[in-house]
Design an enzyme around this catalytic site. Structure first.
Site, PDB file in Angstrom:
ATOM      1  N   ASP A  40       0.899  -1.313   0.099  1.00  0.00           N
ATOM      2  CA  ASP A  40      -0.115   0.125  -0.031  1.00  0.00           C
ATOM      3  C   ASP A  40       0.948   1.260   0.023  1.00  0.00           C
ATOM      4  O   ASP A  40       1.455   1.426   0.974  1.00  0.00           O
ATOM      5  CB  ASP A  40      -1.144   0.047   1.193  1.00  0.00           C
ATOM      6  CG  ASP A  40      -1.810   1.299   1.220  1.00  0.00           C
ATOM      7  OD1 ASP A  40      -2.956   1.024   0.588  1.00  0.00           O
ATOM      8  OD2 ASP A  40      -1.720   2.132   1.951  1.00  0.00           O
ATOM      9  N   LYS A  56      -2.924   5.565  -4.437  1.00  0.00           N
ATOM     10  CA  LYS A  56      -3.998   6.547  -4.443  1.00  0.00           C
ATOM     11  C   LYS A  56      -4.006   7.884  -4.808  1.00  0.00           C
ATOM     12  O   LYS A  56      -2.773   8.395  -5.146  1.00  0.00           O
ATOM     13  CB  LYS A  56      -4.112   6.678  -2.923  1.00  0.00           C
ATOM     14  CG  LYS A  56      -3.973   5.294  -2.069  1.00  0.00           C
ATOM     15  CD  LYS A  56      -4.552   5.496  -0.843  1.00  0.00           C
ATOM     16  CE  LYS A  56      -4.120   4.229   0.146  1.00  0.00           C
ATOM     17  NZ  LYS A  56      -2.893   4.306   0.686  1.00  0.00           N
TER      18      LYS A  56
HETATM   19  N1  LIG Z   1      -6.053   6.001   3.248  1.00  0.00           N
HETATM   20  C1  LIG Z   1      -5.777   6.509   4.324  1.00  0.00           C
HETATM   21  O1  LIG Z   1      -6.269   7.602   4.408  1.00  0.00           O
HETATM   22  C2  LIG Z   1      -4.650   6.186   4.981  1.00  0.00           C
HETATM   23  C3  LIG Z   1      -4.391   6.564   6.222  1.00  0.00           C
HETATM   24  C4  LIG Z   1      -3.216   6.302   7.170  1.00  0.00           C
HETATM   25  C5  LIG Z   1      -2.624   5.168   6.600  1.00  0.00           C
HETATM   26  N2  LIG Z   1      -2.763   4.593   5.600  1.00  0.00           N
HETATM   27  C6  LIG Z   1      -2.126   3.193   5.219  1.00  0.00           C
HETATM   28  O2  LIG Z   1      -2.304   2.441   6.293  1.00  0.00           O
HETATM   29  C7  LIG Z   1      -1.016   2.060   6.598  1.00  0.00           C
HETATM   30  C8  LIG Z   1      -0.938   1.776   8.321  1.00  0.00           C
HETATM   31  O3  LIG Z   1      -1.577   2.635   8.942  1.00  0.00           O
HETATM   32  P1  LIG Z   1      -0.473   3.371   9.967  1.00  0.00           P
HETATM   33  O4  LIG Z   1       0.972   3.396   9.500  1.00  0.00           O
HETATM   34  O5  LIG Z   1      -1.414   4.557  10.190  1.00  0.00           O
HETATM   35  O6  LIG Z   1      -0.804   2.260  11.454  1.00  0.00           O
HETATM   36  P2  LIG Z   1      -0.537   1.284  11.912  1.00  0.00           P
HETATM   37  O7  LIG Z   1      -0.135   0.152  10.972  1.00  0.00           O
HETATM   38  O8  LIG Z   1      -1.713   0.859  12.939  1.00  0.00           O
HETATM   39  O9  LIG Z   1       0.721   1.211  12.835  1.00  0.00           O
HETATM   40  C9  LIG Z   1       1.953   1.582  12.577  1.00  0.00           C
HETATM   41  C10 LIG Z   1       2.678   1.745  13.783  1.00  0.00           C
HETATM   42  O10 LIG Z   1       2.507   0.835  14.908  1.00  0.00           O
HETATM   43  C11 LIG Z   1       4.154   0.254  15.031  1.00  0.00           C
HETATM   44  N3  LIG Z   1       4.197  -1.082  15.008  1.00  0.00           N
HETATM   45  C12 LIG Z   1       3.850  -1.872  13.683  1.00  0.00           C
HETATM   46  N4  LIG Z   1       3.429  -3.037  14.182  1.00  0.00           N
HETATM   47  C13 LIG Z   1       3.661  -3.336  15.648  1.00  0.00           C
HETATM   48  C14 LIG Z   1       3.920  -4.411  16.389  1.00  0.00           C
HETATM   49  N5  LIG Z   1       3.831  -5.673  16.003  1.00  0.00           N
HETATM   50  N6  LIG Z   1       3.758  -4.022  17.644  1.00  0.00           N
HETATM   51  C15 LIG Z   1       4.198  -2.689  18.272  1.00  0.00           C
HETATM   52  N7  LIG Z   1       4.058  -1.802  17.504  1.00  0.00           N
HETATM   53  C16 LIG Z   1       3.919  -1.923  16.058  1.00  0.00           C
HETATM   54  C17 LIG Z   1       5.007   1.006  13.964  1.00  0.00           C
HETATM   55  O11 LIG Z   1       6.477   1.307  14.458  1.00  0.00           O
HETATM   56  P3  LIG Z   1       7.690   0.849  13.642  1.00  0.00           P
HETATM   57  O12 LIG Z   1       7.329   1.285  12.095  1.00  0.00           O
HETATM   58  O13 LIG Z   1       8.686   1.733  14.353  1.00  0.00           O
HETATM   59  O14 LIG Z   1       8.005  -0.489  13.587  1.00  0.00           O
HETATM   60  C18 LIG Z   1       4.395   2.185  13.591  1.00  0.00           C
HETATM   61  O15 LIG Z   1       4.521   3.205  14.538  1.00  0.00           O
HETATM   62  C19 LIG Z   1      -0.025   3.424   6.316  1.00  0.00           C
HETATM   63  O16 LIG Z   1       1.240   2.788   6.279  1.00  0.00           O
HETATM   64  C20 LIG Z   1      -0.419   3.452   5.287  1.00  0.00           C
HETATM   65  O17 LIG Z   1      -0.095   2.562   4.181  1.00  0.00           O
HETATM   66  C21 LIG Z   1      -3.784   4.924   4.623  1.00  0.00           C
END
Ligand SMILES: NC(=O)c1ccc[n+]([C@@H]2O[C@H](COP(=O)([O-])OP(=O)(O)OC[C@H]3O[C@@H](n4cnc5c(N)ncnc54)[C@H](OP(=O)(O)O)[C@@H]3O)[C@@H](O)[C@H]2O)c1
Length: 275
Positions: free
Chosen positions: A44, A74
Site C-alpha cells: 500500500d 491512491k
Molecule cells: N487511506 C488513508 O487515508 C490512510 C491513512 C493512514 C494510513 N494509511 C495506510 O495504512 C498503513 C498503516 O497505517 P498506520 O501506519 O497509520 O498505522 P499502523 O499500521 O496501525 O501502525 C504503525 C505503527 O505501529 C508500530 N508497529 C507496527 N507493528 C507493530 C507491532 N507488531 N508491535 C508494536 N508496534 C508496531 C509501527 O512502528 P515501527 O514502524 O517503528 O515498527 C508504527 O509506529 C499506512 O502505512 C498507510 O499505508 C492509509
C-alpha cells in the site's frame, strides 16, 4: 502463507497487506524489499506518501514476480477531477516504474470540492483500458459510495478506512457487506499507541502466546477485514505477517469489541481535507 479475499471484479487480493507510510527511517525501498521477502504481496502506497519511487525500487530489487503482487496507490485531493486523476495515475505509474497498477483508490472524497464522481469516472476508464486491475476508494462514507453507484453504475471493489478496535466502523462494514465491497483497515494497530497496551488485548495475547499486535491483526482477519499494518522494523514486519497459525475465540473477539471509542485522528471524511 496468507489467504486471499475475492473482489467484486472477480480478482483476488491477499488478506493482509503492508503499509508503507511513514517509513521514517526513509528507506521504503529496503522496507518493501524485506516485506516481499517475508511473504507480503499486497503493498500500500499513495502519491502523497512521496515514496513511490522507493517502493518501486524495492519491488525491482525483489525476486518476487510482478504478477504475484497487488500494488496499491491512491489519487490525492490535488488531482481530483477526470483529467487530474488520469495525470495522478500516470505520475504514480512512472514513479513506481510500473506499466500497470493493481489497485487504484481515491484517497479522500473531499466533498467540498465535489469532484469525486468525475475522479471515479477516470478510474473506471483506466480499468477498462487495462492500466489498472481493480478500482476502489478510501475514506468514503456510504453516502459518497451511493453517489458513485447512482451516477456511474460502478461500485468500488475496496474501501480503505480507519479501522481498529477503538474505531470499528460497524455501520460502514455492514454497508460494504451489503454491496460486495472489501473493507481494508488503515491504522489497523491504532498506529502502535495505547491500543497495544490495552489489558484486554494483553490478556488475549498472553493466553495465546502471541503479541498484542498479532491479536489485533487476527481480530481484523477473522472478521473479513484486510489490515495493512506498517512497520519499518524488520522483526515487527515478520511478526505482523505471522498471524495465520492461531485463532481468537468468539469470546476473545467479543472482549476486544468492548474497546470501541472513536477515531484516533479525528479525520471525518465529510470535512477532512488532504491535498
Ligand atoms: N487511506 C488513508 O487515508 C490512510 C491513512 C493512514 C494510513 N494509511 C495506510 O495504512 C498503513 C498503516 O497505517 P498506520 O501506519 O497509520 O498505522 P499502523 O499500521 O496501525 O501502525 C504503525 C505503527 O505501529 C508500530 N508497529 C507496527 N507493528 C507493530 C507491532 N507488531 N508491535 C508494536 N508496534 C508496531 C509501527 O512502528 P515501527 O514502524 O517503528 O515498527 C508504527 O509506529 C499506512 O502505512 C498507510 O499505508 C492509509
Amino acid at each position: 502463507m496468507t489467504t486471499t479475499v475475492t473482489l467484486n471484479d472477480g480478482t483476488t487480493i491477499p488478506s493482509i497487506g503492508f503499509g508503507t507510510y511513514p517509513h521514517d527511517n526513509d528507506d521504503s525501498a529496503a522496507n518493501t524489499e524485506h516485506a516481499l521477502e517475508i511473504g507480503y504481496r499486497l503493498i500500500d502506497t499513495a502519491l502523497s506518501y512521496e515514496n513511490e519511487e522507493e517502493v518501486g525500487e524495492g519491488i525491482r530489487r525483489s525476486p518476487v514476480a510482478r504478477e504475484e503482487l497487488v500494488v496499491t496507490t491512491k489519487v490525492p485531493g490535488r488531482f481530483h477531477g477526470y483529467d487530474g486523476a488520469r495525470e495522478s495515475f500516470e505520475t504514480s505509474a512512472k514513479s513506481l516504474g510500473l506499466e500497470t497498477v493493481d489497485l487504484l483508490l481515491i484517497h479522500w472524497p473531499l466533498p467540498r470540492l465535489d469532484k469525486y464522481v468525475d475522479t471515479w469516472r477516470a478510474l473506471i476508464d483506466l480499468q477498462q483500458e487495462g492500466r489498472v486491475r481493480s478500482i476502489g476508494v478510501s475514506n468514503f462514507t456510504p453516502d459518497h459510495i451511493r453517489r458513485l453507484q447512482d451516477e456511474t453504475g460502478v461500485t468500488p471493489a475496496v474501501n480503505q478506512v480507519e479501522l481498529h478496535p477503538y474505531f470499528q466502523q460497524r455501520e460502514q462494514r455492514a454497508f460494504h457487506a451489503e454491496h460486495g465491497i472489501v473493507t481494508e483497515a488503515w491504522s489497523p494497530l491504532g498506529r502502535g499507541g495505547d491500543l497495544l497496551q490495552e489489558p484486554r488485548i494483553l490478556e488475549v495475547a498472553d493466553a495465546l502466546g502471541v503479541s498484542a499486535g498479532q491479536v489485533v491483526l487476527r481480530w481484523h482477519l477473522q472478521q473479513g477485514i484486510v489490515p495493512i499494518p506498517k512497520s519499518k522494523t524488520p522483526s515487527r514486519q515478520r511478526e505482523n505477517f505471522d498471524v495465520f497459525g492461531f485463532e481468537l475465540s468468539e469470546a476473545q473477539i467479543a472482549s476486544i469489541d468492548e474497546l470501541e471509542r472513536d477515531r484516533i485522528w479525528g479525520q471525518d471524511p465529510n470535512t477532512y481535507e488532504e491535498f
